[in-house]
Design a protein around this motif. Structure first.
Motif, mmCIF file in Angstrom:
data_model
loop_
_atom_site.group_PDB
_atom_site.id
_atom_site.type_symbol
_atom_site.label_atom_id
_atom_site.label_comp_id
_atom_site.label_asym_id
_atom_site.label_seq_id
_atom_site.Cartn_x
_atom_site.Cartn_y
_atom_site.Cartn_z
ATOM 1 N N ARG A 312 0.826 -1.274 -0.103
ATOM 2 C CA ARG A 312 0.046 -0.071 -0.024
ATOM 3 C C ARG A 312 0.947 1.215 0.055
ATOM 4 O O ARG A 312 0.420 2.450 -0.003
ATOM 5 C CB ARG A 312 -1.071 0.093 1.166
ATOM 6 C CG ARG A 312 -0.329 -0.176 2.308
ATOM 7 C CD ARG A 312 -1.281 0.006 3.717
ATOM 8 N NE ARG A 312 -1.414 1.570 3.975
ATOM 9 C CZ ARG A 312 -2.435 1.920 4.710
ATOM 10 N NH1 ARG A 312 -2.850 1.150 5.644
ATOM 11 N NH2 ARG A 312 -2.501 3.338 4.967
ATOM 12 N N GLY A 313 2.152 1.160 -0.023
ATOM 13 C CA GLY A 313 3.007 2.182 -0.293
ATOM 14 C C GLY A 313 3.770 2.780 1.197
ATOM 15 O O GLY A 313 4.223 3.782 1.133
ATOM 16 N N ASP A 314 3.217 2.313 2.339
ATOM 17 C CA ASP A 314 3.750 2.346 3.611
ATOM 18 C C ASP A 314 5.418 1.987 3.704
ATOM 19 O O ASP A 314 5.642 0.953 3.027
ATOM 20 C CB ASP A 314 3.151 1.759 4.735
ATOM 21 C CG ASP A 314 1.901 2.481 4.862
ATOM 22 O OD1 ASP A 314 1.511 3.806 4.406
ATOM 23 O OD2 ASP A 314 0.809 1.654 5.604
ATOM 24 N N ILE A 315 6.081 2.642 4.259
ATOM 25 C CA ILE A 315 7.480 1.964 4.608
ATOM 26 C C ILE A 315 7.577 1.316 5.913
ATOM 27 O O ILE A 315 7.028 1.867 6.880
ATOM 28 C CB ILE A 315 8.563 3.229 4.763
ATOM 29 C CG1 ILE A 315 8.698 3.911 3.167
ATOM 30 C CG2 ILE A 315 9.758 2.612 5.114
ATOM 31 C CD1 ILE A 315 9.582 4.985 3.057
ATOM 32 N N VAL A 316 7.641 0.134 5.833
ATOM 33 C CA VAL A 316 7.703 -0.790 7.161
ATOM 34 C C VAL A 316 9.324 -0.652 7.578
ATOM 35 O O VAL A 316 10.069 -1.163 6.889
ATOM 36 C CB VAL A 316 7.117 -2.198 6.880
ATOM 37 C CG1 VAL A 316 7.313 -2.914 8.076
ATOM 38 C CG2 VAL A 316 5.835 -1.877 6.556
ATOM 39 N N TYR A 317 9.404 -0.454 8.868
ATOM 40 C CA TYR A 317 10.908 -0.297 9.401
ATOM 41 C C TYR A 317 10.969 -0.915 10.890
ATOM 42 O O TYR A 317 9.866 -0.952 11.503
ATOM 43 C CB TYR A 317 11.308 1.144 9.316
ATOM 44 C CG TYR A 317 10.385 2.015 10.202
ATOM 45 C CD1 TYR A 317 11.111 2.108 11.602
ATOM 46 C CD2 TYR A 317 9.501 2.817 9.898
ATOM 47 C CE1 TYR A 317 10.380 3.143 12.489
ATOM 48 C CE2 TYR A 317 8.714 3.664 10.476
ATOM 49 C CZ TYR A 317 9.332 3.894 11.961
ATOM 50 O OH TYR A 317 8.679 4.800 12.793
ATOM 51 N N PHE A 318 12.069 -1.341 10.898
ATOM 52 C CA PHE A 318 12.401 -2.131 12.470
ATOM 53 C C PHE A 318 13.327 -1.169 13.182
ATOM 54 O O PHE A 318 14.229 -0.473 12.470
ATOM 55 C CB PHE A 318 13.262 -3.428 12.182
ATOM 56 C CG PHE A 318 12.429 -4.431 11.335
ATOM 57 C CD1 PHE A 318 11.954 -5.705 11.929
ATOM 58 C CD2 PHE A 318 12.225 -4.272 9.884
ATOM 59 C CE1 PHE A 318 11.102 -6.738 11.329
ATOM 60 C CE2 PHE A 318 11.393 -5.216 9.347
ATOM 61 C CZ PHE A 318 11.049 -6.559 10.016
ATOM 62 N N SER A 329 11.203 -3.238 17.742
ATOM 63 C CA SER A 329 9.450 -3.043 17.416
ATOM 64 C C SER A 329 9.574 -2.798 15.751
ATOM 65 O O SER A 329 10.569 -2.554 15.195
ATOM 66 C CB SER A 329 9.104 -1.833 17.813
ATOM 67 O OG SER A 329 9.671 -0.446 17.656
ATOM 68 N N VAL A 330 8.453 -2.977 15.177
ATOM 69 C CA VAL A 330 8.182 -2.842 13.752
ATOM 70 C C VAL A 330 7.012 -1.828 13.805
ATOM 71 O O VAL A 330 6.109 -1.591 14.361
ATOM 72 C CB VAL A 330 7.754 -3.964 13.118
ATOM 73 C CG1 VAL A 330 7.637 -4.156 11.676
ATOM 74 C CG2 VAL A 330 8.760 -5.305 13.497
ATOM 75 N N ARG A 331 7.271 -0.789 12.785
ATOM 76 C CA ARG A 331 6.514 0.229 12.704
ATOM 77 C C ARG A 331 6.127 0.502 11.153
ATOM 78 O O ARG A 331 7.132 -0.051 10.336
ATOM 79 C CB ARG A 331 7.156 1.555 13.367
ATOM 80 C CG ARG A 331 7.259 1.518 14.868
ATOM 81 C CD ARG A 331 7.469 2.723 15.433
ATOM 82 N NE ARG A 331 6.622 3.847 15.436
ATOM 83 C CZ ARG A 331 5.550 4.009 16.395
ATOM 84 N NH1 ARG A 331 5.793 3.095 17.318
ATOM 85 N NH2 ARG A 331 4.726 4.729 16.392
ATOM 86 N N ALA A 332 4.788 1.163 10.907
ATOM 87 C CA ALA A 332 4.850 1.651 9.696
ATOM 88 C C ALA A 332 4.696 3.115 9.431
ATOM 89 O O ALA A 332 4.021 3.770 10.380
ATOM 90 C CB ALA A 332 3.618 1.049 9.232
ATOM 91 N N TRP A 333 5.320 3.552 8.501
ATOM 92 C CA TRP A 333 5.376 5.233 7.907
ATOM 93 C C TRP A 333 4.660 5.558 7.032
ATOM 94 O O TRP A 333 4.833 4.861 5.778
ATOM 95 C CB TRP A 333 6.787 5.610 8.013
ATOM 96 C CG TRP A 333 6.920 6.939 7.398
ATOM 97 C CD1 TRP A 333 5.973 8.019 7.530
ATOM 98 C CD2 TRP A 333 8.148 7.411 6.800
ATOM 99 N NE1 TRP A 333 6.609 9.134 7.022
ATOM 100 C CE2 TRP A 333 7.851 8.580 6.368
ATOM 101 C CE3 TRP A 333 9.371 6.793 6.311
ATOM 102 C CZ2 TRP A 333 8.882 9.559 5.715
ATOM 103 C CZ3 TRP A 333 10.004 7.363 5.648
ATOM 104 C CH2 TRP A 333 9.769 8.810 5.205
ATOM 105 N N ASP A 334 3.286 6.030 7.302
ATOM 106 C CA ASP A 334 2.254 6.448 6.028
ATOM 107 C C ASP A 334 3.205 7.718 5.703
ATOM 108 O O ASP A 334 2.920 8.759 6.323
ATOM 109 C CB ASP A 334 1.259 6.646 6.654
ATOM 110 C CG ASP A 334 0.062 7.000 5.368
ATOM 111 O OD1 ASP A 334 0.473 7.570 4.535
ATOM 112 O OD2 ASP A 334 -1.141 6.472 5.736
ATOM 113 N N THR A 339 2.371 9.998 9.235
ATOM 114 C CA THR A 339 2.072 9.422 10.648
ATOM 115 C C THR A 339 2.802 7.968 10.591
ATOM 116 O O THR A 339 3.217 7.493 9.755
ATOM 117 C CB THR A 339 0.583 9.246 10.684
ATOM 118 O OG1 THR A 339 0.000 8.326 9.832
ATOM 119 C CG2 THR A 339 -0.177 10.595 10.980
ATOM 120 N N THR A 340 3.009 7.535 11.840
ATOM 121 C CA THR A 340 3.351 6.251 12.009
ATOM 122 C C THR A 340 2.756 5.519 12.858
ATOM 123 O O THR A 340 2.091 5.886 13.977
ATOM 124 C CB THR A 340 4.970 6.224 12.587
ATOM 125 O OG1 THR A 340 4.944 6.671 13.894
ATOM 126 C CG2 THR A 340 5.909 7.044 11.656
#
Length: 694
Positions: A312-318, A329-334, A339-340
């Motif tokens: 969906r275009g989010d950047i998923v980062y650890f 943790s694992v987060r998603a950056w919209d 927002t994250t």
């Protein structure tokens, strides 16, 4: 020390208690008084049978040190190497397995053979050769590196039937592989075996002049460079036809593997920051199309570990908020909404994650649980165990574990995990064993595999697993290289590590958990460096065990001329002569352990590899001359890491016996060394006589 400098010199490879044996000497860093320690319950005990060394040896390992999980292009299957111990043949065996990404069903596809050593210009450090399997772009084959009679060969398995064979007969060992876009295998092949054999025969027959390839610290012989004659080739997996690879194909060996699902992204340096992997402020991400984006949100101001671009275009980062934090943790950056959101949080470790659709597949391990394959739902954060290679571990008793969070007055933080005695009773003090230098992931037997944590707990010991602190306050200003130099010369890198251990021990003493007269410290590599620094300063542990040698002035003369020149050119270090830079002369004075042998209080056991012996001999000789208890074991055909099962098994038994002797006054018989018990008991009696005389 700068690990790059010290490991190059030594390996060329790559207490504060209120009283008693661990009493703190005057040299403890000043900021200890201003530091603080927080202890929290991290895991309650679980019933079961006590863990043994055999239980540890029976564990199956998954993947590589930081990864090794390969996702098929269609996202339906995961391939990886599974490792097991073959005690009969004294080898580590490897199997190529494939796991269904939905059901978790696993099957063995091929025998990948025994252990293969990684090498750097002919030098081995004991680490394994990276050999993660790689899917072809169309998913029809899996290529992998297999061991056959000591050779690293290229094999391929046809999917889904699982038939396979060696792809081609190659003149040298396979060092790295990838796929080209059109379905060929690109491989880097080391120096031809015939050439390496010719050099070895010539050296024996005629001798050789000492030159840049001679490193007495590593090996008293010429080191044949297995990469000097390396070549990159293109191989047709259907016919086995071999031809030279072009420049684009050769460059692909250092890039991302093909067939990994959604486009990967990578972390890059921001602005003038010199350390991309450690970028702290506003980390930048470069996408597969070359676009560079920067996240300046507060939730992004952390240490990125791995990044993906989701469907969906989010950047998923650890992320780990700081290098010393136990949590991951694992987060998603919209990027559109700026927002994250948090997806998943763990006190364990995630390795080699791969993304397919709305699922993240990872190798996960915790301090009390060996590696498993898990899937994490990006939308809900739900975690599911997909494949557990060690179901028998659920029957093993788990002791209580507390986490110690440490911060000194300079702002340097670290943490440790305190593993309680399995049958701990409140109100009693127990002996303590310190294990260094990492406390993340499965504790097992420490970084080197030589200090079995749960068996120690089952024998009635507290075990403090220490995660080394980093000098973050300095590093954020100067970057990696300059920080190494500054903290090395002023000694603060060592002081920070000593302060961390001092704060932890103070906290345990304040809670009346440990017996300060019965403390042992262990270490390998960076942990050994801290161990020697503590002993050089006279810290009064009861016993010490090291898996790595100490620093010594002789290291300068024993290393290769090429390496000495490199160090001098980089300004990293100078010779230990009186007419050199006085700052480095003082460094050599501080770091040469044999010159501080009169300060050594504990009984010292060293389990050293053949390639790391020489620099330990001055300290051993001086301790013997002073009448201090010291025992050194040499392990032939071993390196910085010792992967041979029989050696690890023997070292674990020896370490437990040494700790039992000095901390609990228990003698242990050795079937291999029947004379050991009498020799060690004589050391105890001599030490007691010396203490009575003092």
């Amino acid at each position: 020390m700068s690990q790059a400098i010290r490991r190059g010199i030594v390996a060329l490879t790559l207490l504060y208690a209120c009283s008693g044996a661990a009493q703190e000497p005057a040299e403890t860093p000043n900021w200890v008084e201003g530091g603080r320690a927080t202890i929290i319950l991290e895991s309650s005990p679980r019933a079961g049978r006590p863990a043994t060394r055999d239980d540890l040896a029976a564990l199956r390992g998954l993947g590589e040190f930081e990864g090794g999980l390969a996702l098929s292009p269609d996202g339906r299957s995961l391939a990886l190497i599974e490792r097991r111990t073959d005690r009969v043949h004294n080898k580590l065996r490897h199997d190529l397995i494939v796991v269904d990404a939905h059901t978790g069903d696993a099957r063995i596809l091929a025998d990948a053979g025994a252990y293969l050593f990684a090498s750097v210009r002919g030098r081995r450090g004991g680490a394994p050769l990276p050999r993660a399997p790689i899917w072809s772009p169309d998913g029809s084959r899996i290529a992998f590196i297999a061991e056959r009679e000591g050779r690293a060969e290229l094999w391929a398995i046809a999917m889904p039937d699982g038939t396979g064979a060696r792809v081609a007969e190659l003149p040298g060992d396979v060092q790295a592989i990838t796929w080209s876009a059109d379905g060929a295998i690109i491989a880097r092949i080391g120096t031809p075996r015939t050439e390496l054999a010719r050099i070895a025969r010539q050296d024996v027959a005629y001798g050789f002049a000492l030159g840049d390839r001679f490193d007495a610290l590593y090996h008293v012989g010429r080191i044949a460079d297995d990469s000097a004659g390396a070549s990159v080739v293109r191989i047709d997996p259907a016919t086995g036809l071999v031809s030279p690879a072009n420049d684009t194909e050769s460059a692909g060996l250092s890039g991302e593997a093909q067939g990994r699902g959604f486009p990967r992204a990578r972390i890059v340096a921001t602005g003038d920051h010199p350390d991309a992997a450690g970028a702290i402020l506003a980390p930048a991400v470069e996408l597969a199309d070359g676009a560079r984006v920067v996240c300046a949100l507060a939730a992004c101001l952390a240490r990125f570990r791995q990044v993906f671009l989701s469907a969906r275009g989010d950047i998923v980062y650890f992320v780990r908020p700081d290098a010393e934090d136990a949590e991951m943790s694992v987060r998603a950056w919209d990027r559109a909404a700026q927002t994250t959101r948090l997806i998943y949080r763990t006190q364990g470790q995630l390795h080699g994650c791969q993304l397919a659709g709305a699922s993240l597949y990872c190798l996960e391990e915790s301090f009390q649980r060996p590696r498993e394959i898990v899937s994490i739902d990006l939308s809900t954060g739900a975690r599911r165990v997909l494949y557990n290679p060690n179901p028998q571990w659920a029957a093993i008793a788990a002791p209580r574990v507390d986490r110690l969070d440490i911060i000194d007055s300079a702002g340097n933080a670290s943490f440790g995990r305190l593993v309680y005695p399995l049958h701990w009773r409140s109100g009693r003090r127990y002996p303590l064993v310190i294990v260094q230098y990492r406390a993340r992931g499965f504790l097992g037997a420490g970084v080197s595999g030589e200090y079995p944590v749960l068996p120690l707990s089952a024998r009635g010991y507290f075990v403090l697993a220490v995660d080394r602190p980093e000098v973050e306050a300095v590093r954020r200003v100067y970057g990696f290289t300059e920080t190494q130099m500054r903290t090395e010369l002023d000694g603060s890198e060592i002081d920070v590590k000593i302060a961390s251990i001092a704060l932890m021990l103070r906290a345990l003493e304040a809670r009346r958990l440990i017996d300060g007269d019965r403390v042992a410290i262990t270490g390998m590599s960076d942990g050994a460096e801290t161990l020697y620094a503590l002993l050089d300063r006279g810290w009064r542990f009861r016993a010490a065990i090291s898996s790595s040698p100490p620093m010594d002035r002789a290291s300068w003369w024993l290393m290769s001329s090429a390496y000495r020149a490199t160090l001098q050119r980089q300004g990293a270090i100078t010779a230990p002569y009186s007419d050199t830079d006085p700052r480095w002369s003082a460094w050599w004075d501080r770091m040469s352990s044999a010159e501080h042998a009169d300060q050594y209080q504990p009984a010292l056991l060293l389990n050293l590899a053949q390639t790391e012996l020489i620099s330990a001999l001055p300290l051993r000789t001086r301790l013997q001359e002073l009448g201090r208890p010291v025992e050194l074991y040499l392990h032939p055909n071993a390196y910085h890491l010792k992967p041979m099962p029989s050696q690890i098994e023997a070292i674990q038994e020896r370490n437990l016996a040494w700790i039992d002797l000095w901390l609990r006054d228990l003698d242990t018989e050795s079937a291999i060394e029947p004379e050991r018990r009498a020799r060690w008991r004589a050391m105890v009696e001599a030490q007691e006589a010396r203490a009575a005389g003092d």
